[in-house]
Design a protein around this motif. Sequence first.
Motif, PDB file in Angstrom:
ATOM      1  N   LEU A  52    -103.795 -59.880 -59.199  1.00 54.40           N
ATOM      2  CA  LEU A  52    -104.117 -59.108 -60.002  1.00 54.40           C
ATOM      3  C   LEU A  52    -103.542 -58.324 -61.410  1.00 54.40           C
ATOM      4  N   HIS A  53    -102.609 -57.875 -61.875  1.00 53.43           N
ATOM      5  CA  HIS A  53    -101.781 -57.375 -62.682  1.00 53.43           C
ATOM      6  C   HIS A  53    -103.069 -57.181 -63.836  1.00 53.43           C
ATOM      7  N   GLY A  54    -103.301 -55.581 -63.787  1.00 55.71           N
ATOM      8  CA  GLY A  54    -103.598 -55.220 -64.976  1.00 55.71           C
ATOM      9  C   GLY A  54    -102.955 -54.934 -66.020  1.00 55.71           C
ATOM     10  N   LYS A  55    -103.949 -55.461 -67.437  1.00 57.57           N
ATOM     11  CA  LYS A  55    -102.921 -55.550 -68.327  1.00 57.57           C
ATOM     12  C   LYS A  55    -102.839 -54.867 -69.609  1.00 57.57           C
ATOM     13  N   LYS A  56    -103.212 -53.391 -69.151  1.00 55.14           N
ATOM     14  CA  LYS A  56    -103.424 -52.124 -70.029  1.00 55.14           C
ATOM     15  C   LYS A  56    -102.601 -51.522 -70.505  1.00 55.14           C
ATOM     16  N   GLY A  57    -101.479 -51.758 -69.417  1.00 52.61           N
ATOM     17  CA  GLY A  57    -100.419 -50.633 -69.566  1.00 52.61           C
ATOM     18  C   GLY A  57     -99.241 -51.127 -67.932  1.00 52.61           C
ATOM     19  N   PRO A  58     -98.091 -50.168 -67.641  1.00 53.69           N
ATOM     20  CA  PRO A  58     -97.407 -50.402 -66.777  1.00 53.69           C
ATOM     21  C   PRO A  58     -97.718 -49.105 -65.948  1.00 53.69           C
TER      22      PRO A  58
ATOM     23  N   SER B 181    -118.662 -62.592 -51.656  1.00 53.87           N
ATOM     24  CA  SER B 181    -118.286 -61.322 -52.554  1.00 53.87           C
ATOM     25  C   SER B 181    -116.792 -60.405 -53.245  1.00 53.87           C
ATOM     26  N   LEU B 182    -116.244 -60.588 -52.264  1.00 49.05           N
ATOM     27  CA  LEU B 182    -114.815 -60.317 -53.114  1.00 49.05           C
ATOM     28  C   LEU B 182    -114.574 -61.759 -54.178  1.00 49.05           C
ATOM     29  N   LEU B 183    -114.437 -62.624 -53.645  1.00 52.20           N
ATOM     30  CA  LEU B 183    -114.309 -63.633 -54.966  1.00 52.20           C
ATOM     31  C   LEU B 183    -114.743 -63.762 -56.148  1.00 52.20           C
ATOM     32  N   GLY B 184    -116.399 -63.102 -55.708  1.00 50.15           N
ATOM     33  CA  GLY B 184    -117.022 -62.585 -57.365  1.00 50.15           C
ATOM     34  C   GLY B 184    -116.288 -61.294 -57.838  1.00 50.15           C
ATOM     35  N   THR B 185    -115.608 -60.694 -56.887  1.00 52.75           N
ATOM     36  CA  THR B 185    -115.508 -59.385 -57.627  1.00 52.75           C
ATOM     37  C   THR B 185    -113.214 -59.827 -58.330  1.00 52.75           C
ATOM     38  N   ALA B 186    -112.628 -60.783 -57.498  1.00 50.51           N
ATOM     39  CA  ALA B 186    -112.073 -60.631 -58.463  1.00 50.51           C
ATOM     40  C   ALA B 186    -112.069 -61.638 -59.755  1.00 50.51           C
ATOM     41  N   ALA B 187    -113.396 -62.448 -59.613  1.00 50.76           N
ATOM     42  CA  ALA B 187    -113.752 -62.966 -61.087  1.00 50.76           C
ATOM     43  C   ALA B 187    -113.463 -61.551 -62.348  1.00 50.76           C
ATOM     44  N   ILE B 188    -114.660 -60.635 -61.531  1.00 53.54           N
ATOM     45  CA  ILE B 188    -115.557 -60.035 -62.680  1.00 53.54           C
ATOM     46  C   ILE B 188    -114.002 -59.188 -63.100  1.00 53.54           C
ATOM     47  N   LEU B 189    -113.019 -58.707 -61.835  1.00 49.48           N
ATOM     48  CA  LEU B 189    -111.712 -57.770 -62.408  1.00 49.48           C
ATOM     49  C   LEU B 189    -111.098 -58.596 -63.416  1.00 49.48           C
ATOM     50  N   LYS B 190    -110.492 -59.973 -63.059  1.00 48.26           N
ATOM     51  CA  LYS B 190    -110.099 -60.622 -63.846  1.00 48.26           C
ATOM     52  C   LYS B 190    -110.702 -60.780 -65.533  1.00 48.26           C
TER      53      LYS B 190
ATOM     54  N   THR C 174    -102.526 -53.130 -59.807  1.00 47.85           N
ATOM     55  CA  THR C 174    -102.424 -54.152 -59.071  1.00 47.85           C
ATOM     56  C   THR C 174    -103.832 -54.530 -58.450  1.00 47.85           C
ATOM     57  N   VAL C 175    -104.376 -55.228 -58.259  1.00 49.12           N
ATOM     58  CA  VAL C 175    -105.281 -55.213 -57.038  1.00 49.12           C
ATOM     59  C   VAL C 175    -104.726 -56.440 -56.645  1.00 49.12           C
ATOM     60  N   LYS C 176    -104.208 -56.385 -55.283  1.00 45.19           N
ATOM     61  CA  LYS C 176    -104.431 -56.584 -54.406  1.00 45.19           C
ATOM     62  C   LYS C 176    -105.202 -57.510 -53.635  1.00 45.19           C
ATOM     63  N   PHE C 177    -105.910 -58.784 -52.849  1.00 41.83           N
ATOM     64  CA  PHE C 177    -107.411 -59.301 -52.897  1.00 41.83           C
ATOM     65  C   PHE C 177    -106.438 -59.749 -51.403  1.00 41.83           C
TER      66      PHE C 177
ATOM     67  N   ILE D 101    -124.737 -57.065 -55.647  1.00 37.01           N
ATOM     68  CA  ILE D 101    -124.282 -54.761 -55.631  1.00 37.01           C
ATOM     69  C   ILE D 101    -123.236 -54.984 -55.041  1.00 37.01           C
ATOM     70  N   GLY D 102    -123.110 -55.732 -54.263  1.00 38.37           N
ATOM     71  CA  GLY D 102    -121.240 -55.387 -53.168  1.00 38.37           C
ATOM     72  C   GLY D 102    -120.197 -55.870 -54.156  1.00 38.37           C
ATOM     73  N   SER D 103    -120.099 -56.994 -54.663  1.00 36.14           N
ATOM     74  CA  SER D 103    -119.236 -57.815 -55.951  1.00 36.14           C
ATOM     75  C   SER D 103    -119.041 -56.681 -56.847  1.00 36.14           C
ATOM     76  N   GLY D 104    -119.991 -56.439 -57.731  1.00 36.93           N
ATOM     77  CA  GLY D 104    -119.339 -55.247 -58.866  1.00 36.93           C
ATOM     78  C   GLY D 104    -119.522 -54.117 -58.363  1.00 36.93           C
ATOM     79  N   LEU D 105    -119.887 -53.713 -57.446  1.00 37.02           N
ATOM     80  CA  LEU D 105    -119.337 -51.643 -56.751  1.00 37.02           C
ATOM     81  C   LEU D 105    -117.933 -52.029 -56.249  1.00 37.02           C
ATOM     82  N   MET D 106    -117.520 -53.163 -55.238  1.00 35.39           N
ATOM     83  CA  MET D 106    -115.851 -53.237 -54.992  1.00 35.39           C
ATOM     84  C   MET D 106    -115.408 -53.012 -56.437  1.00 35.39           C
ATOM     85  N   ALA D 107    -115.385 -53.920 -57.594  1.00 36.15           N
ATOM     86  CA  ALA D 107    -115.017 -54.238 -58.913  1.00 36.15           C
ATOM     87  C   ALA D 107    -114.886 -53.077 -59.048  1.00 36.15           C
TER      88      ALA D 107
END
Length: 393
Positions: A64-70, A113-122, A131-134, A380-386
Amino acid sequence: MLKERIREEAHRLHEETIHTRRHLHAHPELSFSEENTAAYVASRLDAIGLAYEKMANTGLVALLHGKKGPSDKVVALRADMDALPILELNDVVYKSTVPGVMHACGHDGHTASLLGTAAILKSLEHEFAGTVKFIFQPGEECTPGGASIMIREGVLQNPAPQNILGQHVMPELETGRIGFRAGRYMASADEIYITVEGKGGHGAMPHTTIDPVLITSHMIVALQQIVSRNANPTVPSVLSFGKVIANGAHNVIPDKVTIDGTFRTMDETWRFEAHRRIKEMARSIVESMGGRCEVNITVGYPVLINEEKLTARTRSLTEDYVGKENVVDLPIWMAAEDFASYSQLTDACFYRLGVRNEKKGITSGLHTATFDLDEKSLEIGSGLMAWLALNNL
């Protein structure tokens, strides 16, 4: 504001995360056989909108590549997916549907939990750069470990993460609590297989035999000197033999004895010195008593090291997310984890997520037939990891 948005997303996605965990729990697969699990995770990544690639046969890696800037910053997040060969005894609606296979170590919770983290970060991709690597990893429970295979296939490259975080459930900690230990945390683990050969015969005529049972008894006792007299007392070490087969009878001395054991320590140099000593001592004792000895040591997972600065920063961020009173110190643990392979190559932090709830009767330990987790911990786990991922970027 960002922290509150993460909490809101974790709460909004909580029921979906529970559904994911229960699906995985009901359909467990053993190490390196996670075909259906991987397909399910892939379908969830598709729904989230993340591209992924397969690795180590049943593993998946998504970016997942953040879009706020390079930004060239990269953080990796890892979850394991395999189950254990245990017959589940829990009476729950999501009970394992596969006889003799069970998610008794919480890997279903890690993956959900990691899938939840991925959805939050997306949902927050416009709020961060980098970049976040899952990493959804197979085969944690079985040597050589899925981590080592994924590393060999390039999981820590293209792009290379500056650090990696791993989260593991802990039934000794109440839900809402998070545990940390900086530095050496979990032991290396190697498998020992010894065969002692002698000459069998009648139990009433031991003078006509070379008794491998007696020889083995002397050898097992003597080998403990490697820990008690050769190991530095400041370096934790364990040598245990859990399986001894002398397939004779009450009046039959067998021709051979086989022994299975494990050696664990917190020092990589001493680890391999101990291997040498085990082989030399076993062979010399057996041969001095007239027998023959074969020693095979399967090298397993290395020592898991939580990088000091990363762990201190991660702990501070966790205190900010769950409250300082809910973050606790952990003792060293002589169990092993193949996350250690990542920790040998890049800055790593492996922390523990509390899943215990005595009011609900959720108190069983890992690797038991009644293990379960309080599903509140998934939010808790998905939010914390995000939260940790964004702050590491």
